[in-house]
Design a protein around this motif. Structure first.
Motif, PDB file in Angstrom:
ATOM      1  N   MET A   1       0.852  -1.187   0.000  1.00  0.00           N
ATOM      2  CA  MET A   1       0.000   0.000   0.000  1.00  0.00           C
ATOM      3  C   MET A   1       0.890   1.240   0.000  1.00  0.00           C
ATOM      4  SD  MET A   1      -2.907   0.914   2.876  1.00  0.00           S
ATOM      5  CE  MET A   1      -3.822  -0.597   2.510  1.00  0.00           C
ATOM      6  N   LYS A   2       0.436   2.290  -0.630  1.00  0.00           N
ATOM      7  CA  LYS A   2       1.176   3.554  -0.589  1.00  0.00           C
ATOM      8  C   LYS A   2       1.042   4.180   0.800  1.00  0.00           C
ATOM      9  CE  LYS A   2       0.771   4.681  -5.498  1.00  0.00           C
ATOM     10  NZ  LYS A   2       2.201   4.429  -5.756  1.00  0.00           N
ATOM     11  N   LYS A   3       2.075   4.899   1.210  1.00  0.00           N
ATOM     12  CA  LYS A   3       2.079   5.481   2.546  1.00  0.00           C
ATOM     13  C   LYS A   3       0.904   6.428   2.759  1.00  0.00           C
ATOM     14  CE  LYS A   3       5.115   7.593   5.975  1.00  0.00           C
ATOM     15  NZ  LYS A   3       6.488   8.031   6.294  1.00  0.00           N
ATOM     16  N   GLU A   4       0.559   7.197   1.746  1.00  0.00           N
ATOM     17  CA  GLU A   4      -0.562   8.133   1.874  1.00  0.00           C
ATOM     18  C   GLU A   4      -1.869   7.382   2.142  1.00  0.00           C
ATOM     19  OE1 GLU A   4       1.556   8.028  -0.636  1.00  0.00           O
ATOM     20  OE2 GLU A   4       2.762   9.842  -0.260  1.00  0.00           O
ATOM     21  N   GLN A   5      -2.032   6.225   1.510  1.00  0.00           N
ATOM     22  CA  GLN A   5      -3.227   5.413   1.742  1.00  0.00           C
ATOM     23  C   GLN A   5      -3.247   4.858   3.164  1.00  0.00           C
ATOM     24  OE1 GLN A   5      -2.381   2.769  -1.694  1.00  0.00           O
ATOM     25  NE2 GLN A   5      -4.494   3.182  -2.317  1.00  0.00           N
ATOM     26  N   LEU A   6      -2.073   4.393   3.603  1.00  0.00           N
ATOM     27  CA  LEU A   6      -1.976   3.847   4.955  1.00  0.00           C
ATOM     28  C   LEU A   6      -2.318   4.918   5.999  1.00  0.00           C
ATOM     29  CD1 LEU A   6      -1.149   1.260   6.538  1.00  0.00           C
ATOM     30  CD2 LEU A   6       1.133   2.253   6.732  1.00  0.00           C
TER      31      LEU A   6
ATOM     32  N   ASP B   1      -4.233   7.516   5.583  1.00  0.00           N
ATOM     33  CA  ASP B   1      -5.676   7.763   5.538  1.00  0.00           C
ATOM     34  C   ASP B   1      -6.458   6.689   6.284  1.00  0.00           C
ATOM     35  OD1 ASP B   1      -5.360  10.079   4.088  1.00  0.00           O
ATOM     36  OD2 ASP B   1      -5.722   9.131   2.135  1.00  0.00           O
ATOM     37  N   HIS B   2      -6.027   5.426   6.121  1.00  0.00           N
ATOM     38  CA  HIS B   2      -6.703   4.329   6.824  1.00  0.00           C
ATOM     39  C   HIS B   2      -6.589   4.496   8.339  1.00  0.00           C
ATOM     40  CE1 HIS B   2      -8.189   1.544   3.802  1.00  0.00           C
ATOM     41  NE2 HIS B   2      -7.081   1.708   3.102  1.00  0.00           N
TER      42      HIS B   2
ATOM     43  N   SER C   1      -8.691   7.186   9.815  1.00  0.00           N
ATOM     44  CA  SER C   1     -10.071   6.723   9.940  1.00  0.00           C
ATOM     45  C   SER C   1     -10.243   5.772  11.117  1.00  0.00           C
ATOM     46  CB  SER C   1     -10.494   6.038   8.639  1.00  0.00           C
ATOM     47  OG  SER C   1     -11.797   5.514   8.745  1.00  0.00           O
TER      48      SER C   1
ATOM     49  N   THR D   1       7.357  -2.639   1.941  1.00  0.00           N
ATOM     50  CA  THR D   1       6.631  -3.437   0.963  1.00  0.00           C
ATOM     51  C   THR D   1       6.716  -4.915   1.323  1.00  0.00           C
ATOM     52  OG1 THR D   1       8.584  -3.551  -0.441  1.00  0.00           O
ATOM     53  CG2 THR D   1       7.017  -1.758  -0.873  1.00  0.00           C
TER      54      THR D   1
END
Length: 283
Positions: A164-169, A171-172, A175, A192
């Motif tokens: 997963m990209k760091k920005e996605q992580l 955001d998760h 949340s 990775t």
């Protein structure tokens, strides 16, 4: 007076683990399972600290550090007797109850990293082979609340081995934790899924692209109290001898240790040598 060496120090106090992460070396039968007692820790540290000066010590590497029942006492003596200003651990967090965390922070723990390698309950169980996702998030929130209310200087990090990209992580976890709790984290590290201890064989054509500072700047002590090479020696292939039975400086200056340092200086390694297989180097 002995002129002390300035080195980063890591003492792996437990290689037992309560999880069996699919990417990790720990479930492999080659992993030596042991843990350090309070008495052993003091004996080894008395030996080592005669000769080194350090500003930090890590107490975990290849297992779950919270399994060691002497951990709080180890942290306390590290602060009070050896005057090491920065003590840190990494944990999967499943055993990090409020009582345990309070005990560790009161003893002087400066930093905790939670290793959470999924962002949903279902994926967590696939990776960790454990149904502890909700428990771990609950324990992480407890630690964040302890920081908020009593230990504002304590540093909290997250790490994930995840595709997963760091920005996605980020955001998760915003949340999952909520903006207010997330804001009290000090950082997130992401690796990775190809970050793995399962090295393939290498040949003399392997190209060394980076220099490794570990043999020159760091000291790594295995959970069986032997002087090791580094935390990437997952199966203790290289051990320089017991620090319960031998003088630290004699082991550190031994031919075996010096041979490793010379390999790094010259960038010349035998085929399939642990260092040559390390992820610091590329084919």
């Amino acid at each position: 007076m002995i002129k002390k060496l300035k080195r980063k120090l890591n003492f792996d106090v437990s290689t037992f683990c309560n999880h069996k992460c699919t990417f990790c070396s720990n479930p492999d039968t080659r992993t030596i399972k042991s843990q350090v007692s309070y008495e052993q820790y003091i004996k080894v540290m008395d030996n080592v600290m005669q000769y080194i000066e350090t500003n930090e010590i890590g107490l975990s590497a290849k297992g779950e550090v919270l399994i060691n029942k002497d951990l709080a006492s180890i942290i306390k003596v590290t602060k009070e007797k050896y005057s090491i200003p920065y003590i840190y651990i990494s944990s999967n967090g499943a055993l990090a109850t409020k009582e345990k965390l309070s005990e560790l922070l009161e003893a002087g723990l400066d930093s905790t990293k939670f290793s959470i390698n999924a962002v949903t309950k279902e994926e967590y169980e696939k990776v960790h082979l454990s149904d502890d996702f909700e428990l771990v998030i609950k324990n992480l929130k407890i630690l964040i609340d302890l920081k908020r209310t009593k230990y504002p200087n304590h540093k909290i990090f997250l790490s994930s081995v995840i595709d997963m990209k760091k920005e996605q992580l980020i955001d998760h976890f915003k949340s999952i934790l909520g903006e207010e709790d997330f804001a009290l984290l000090n950082g997130i590290d992401i690796f990775t899924l190809d970050y793995t201890p399962k090295f393939e064989e290498t040949k003399s054509t392997k190209k060394i692209t980076k220099s490794c500072p570990i043999p020159f700047n760091e000291i790594y002590i295995n959970s069986d109290c032997t002087l090791g090479l580094c935390c990437k020696d997952y199966f203790d292939e290289i051990s320089f001898g017991s620090l319960l039975e031998n003088d630290f400086l004699e082991l550190y200056n031994s031919k075996e240790c010096e041979d490793i340092r010379q390999m790094h200086i010259k960038k010349e390694f035998p085929d399939n040598h642990l260092c040559k297989n390390c992820l610091l180097y590329e084919g």
